[in-house]
Design a protein around this motif. Structure first.
Motif, short mmCIF file in Angstrom:
data_model
loop_
_atom_site.label_atom_id
_atom_site.label_comp_id
_atom_site.label_asym_id
_atom_site.label_seq_id
_atom_site.Cartn_x
_atom_site.Cartn_y
_atom_site.Cartn_z
N TYR A 18 0.83 -1.20 0.00
CA TYR A 18 0.00 0.00 0.00
C TYR A 18 0.87 1.26 0.00
O TYR A 18 0.60 2.25 -0.72
N SER A 37 -0.18 -8.34 -7.54
CA SER A 37 -1.49 -7.69 -7.43
C SER A 37 -1.58 -6.49 -8.37
O SER A 37 -0.62 -5.69 -8.48
N ILE A 51 -3.48 -3.00 -8.76
CA ILE A 51 -4.20 -2.03 -7.93
C ILE A 51 -4.64 -0.87 -8.82
O ILE A 51 -3.82 -0.31 -9.55
N LYS A 92 -8.04 -4.02 -5.44
CA LYS A 92 -6.79 -4.80 -5.47
C LYS A 92 -7.14 -6.21 -5.95
O LYS A 92 -7.94 -6.92 -5.33
#
Length: 594
Positions: A148, A181, A183, A199
């Motif tokens: 993040y 991932s 995002i 995500k």
């Protein structure tokens, strides 16, 4: 005719030297030079094309999966129902769950998992009224995560994160800790007041399996600027952290190609491959066949001349050997030459003079000796079987068992039934050899009888190593040693005891170990017992007072052709340990030919 005499008088070594020079050395040198020069150039070109195709397939597969995720993320970004659900201010949990259920019913979010290689899809929002769970979570739950922080630091609307998720380390196979991932911010309807993003975690294992399907004689590595993301190394543990890209010697790569995945730059490296000569020849098969035909012409002429030197005399020997098969022993007469074949014919003539004596004297005596030995072993086996074949009253035992059942004495009935089965097996000698798993069943039945007798004083332990179940041994052989442990070991102590049976094997032998924690025996008694059991044979049965173990050892020793190894160890008051070793090559295994 002159050339035949010349060739016949040459030594075989000289003949082979001629064959080697003209049929092997010269053709090989010429053929290798021509074939290898042409094939190397051809293979290099074809290999380069094949490797480019491999890299193109890998790039296409990865980009397709990531672009599919981008398409999903874009659909979610423009989904008005999802946006309203994420920004709505919920006054109660009931209101949230009601809206949650309605949103999922009117949205295709749950169907994305089936159409793509996706592990999970999670939508994050800083809406404090959202309840964490399912596909919707608050941003405050992931503020401390590295992925993040990297996403926020990048400032991009679409970001591809690669990281190692410690939370998945101890989960199932489908949840690999290595995570890739996609995002994307959900700001299509956003006014800038509330942060929202989706995500999408790709299935790392599924993508890796596609790379493993690329069957090449080399190593494939797919890297970003920091890590080695994928490879075709089967032994690589995908539950460990990503290997740093700096630890990979990219200078060893024969082929490499860069491609873009979402917002990231990836590179494919292919390390050197082994190109076998068989593969090279196969790919240039037509040219090789032309060379082979040319190389066969000269060797054929020379071999034909030399073979005539061999064939006539060899056929003559074949004729006389056929007569030997019919027990007609005749000498080969005439000129046979001075080379090794001539010497062989002369040796044949000497053999003919000796062969009758060999057959009539040595062979016949040996056959009589073998027949006598087989007869003796058969007699020994019958003698052993007669000693372990007592006659029991099965009808009487059955009557007692039925009487016990009528009186509801079930435990007594079970013991009588177990005893009856053991006795029936001891009387049946149709096949003296049974599988270890069958023998263990009889031992367990005997153990139940002893438990009925001794109660909690005695306990049993059985272990049969995997792969030992179908090995055949003489029937009731293990039972004999367990019975001896009960009577002479456990029965002689006042405390509780245990009898253990363990059967294991290695590549060459099977091991049978019987141990008890009974009264044991003195050193003098152990020495005498070892002396009796040192060389088990039929003659010792009449000299030994207790024939149980000796009888079993004789049968086992005969079964494995006198290769049995036996050892017994005991200490007074501590118990007794017995070890029996039999070679796997001398015994039978059910379902296999000996």
């Amino acid at each position: 005719m002159k050339y035949r005499n010349v060739i016949n008088n040459l030594k075989i070594r000289n003949k082979l030297a001629i064959i080697y020079v003209f049929c092997v050395l010269i053709p090989v040198i010429v053929t290798n030079w021509v074939v290898i020069s042409a094939i190397k150039s051809n293979v290099r070109n074809q290999e380069a094309i094949r490797m480019q195709n491999v890299m193109d397939r890998i790039k296409y597969n990865i980009q397709s999966e990531v672009e599919g995720c981008i398409s999903i993320a874009s659909n979610l970004c423009t989904d008005k129902v999802i946006n309203q659900f994420l920004i709505r201010d919920y006054t109660s949990n009931l209101e949230y769950f009601s809206d949650y259920k309605t949103t999922l019913q009117n949205n295709v979010l749950r169907y994305y998992y089936n159409s793509q290689k996706i592990n999970q899809i999670i939508l994050y929002t800083d809406n404090a009224t959202i309840i964490n769970g399912g596909s919707f979570w608050r941003i405050d739950t992931i503020l401390g995560t590295e992925w993040y922080k990297e996403f926020v630091h990048s400032g991009k609307d679409i970001y591809l994160a690669t990281y190692y998720d410690e939370k998945k380390k101890y989960l199932g196979i489908q949840s690999a800790p290595r995570t890739i991932s996609l995002i994307q911010k959900l700001d299509y309807f956003d006014t800038g007041v509330m942060e929202k993003f989706v995500k999408i975690d790709l299935q790392y294992t599924a993508i890796k399996n596609e790379i493993l399907n690329e069957k090449i004689d080399g190593d494939i590595y797919i890297c970003n600027k920091e890590y080695v993301l994928f490879s075709n190394q089967i032994a690589e543990n995908e539950r460990k952290a990503f290997l740093p890209q700096s630890e990979l010697d990219i200078n060893q790569a024969t082929y490499q190609d860069n491609f873009r995945v979402a917002s990231d730059e990836w590179t494919i490296y292919i390390m050197p491959m082994k190109i076998g000569i068989g593969k090279m020849i196969k790919e240039s098969e037509q040219m090789v066949w032309y060379l082979i035909m040319i190389n066969l012409l000269l060797p054929t002429i020379i071999i034909t001349l030399i073979s005539k030197s061999f064939s006539g005399r060899i056929k003559l020997m074949e004729l006389y050997f056929e007569k030997v098969k019919q027990e007609e022993f005749q000498l080969i007469e005439g000129s046979v030459g001075e080379d090794e074949i001539g010497d062989l014919i002369k040796s044949y003539n000497v053999m003919v003079l000796k062969i009758k004596e060999l057959i009539e004297v040595v062979f016949k005596k040996n056959a009589e000796k073998q027949a006598s030995e087989l007869s003796r072993k058969g007699a020994e086996l019958k003698a052993l079987q007669s000693q372990v074949n007592p006659h029991f009253m099965f009808n009487t035992l059955e009557s007692i068992r039925m009487r016990s059942l009528l009186k509801e004495e079930n435990e007594t009935a079970d013991v009588i039934e177990a005893l009856s089965q053991i006795l029936r097996k001891s009387l049946s000698w149709n096949n003296d050899y049974i599988c270890i798993e069958e023998e263990i069943v009889f031992v367990q039945q005997y153990a139940n009888i002893q438990k009925y007798r001794f109660g909690d004083k005695i306990s049993f332990s059985f272990y049969v190593m995997e792969g030992c179940e179908k090995i055949k041994i003489p029937k009731l052989s293990i039972l004999t040693f367990v019975e001896n442990a009960c009577i002479h070991g456990i029965e002689g102590i006042s405390k509780s005891g245990i009898i253990s049976v363990a059967i294991t094997k290695d590549e060459e032998n099977v091991f049978i170990e019987i141990s008890d924690s009974g009264c044991g025996m003195s050193e003098e008694k152990l020495r005498l017992l070892r002396e009796v059991l040192k060389d088990p044979n039929i003659n010792k049965l009449s000299e030994c007072k207790s024939t149980g173990m000796l009888n079993a050892l004789i049968r086992m020793n005969l079964y494995c052709e006198n290769t049995l190894v036996f050892d017994i160890d005991s200490e007074l008051g501590q118990g007794t340990d017995i070890m029996i070793q039999m070679p796997l090559g001398k015994i039978e295994i059910e379902g296999e030919k000996r």
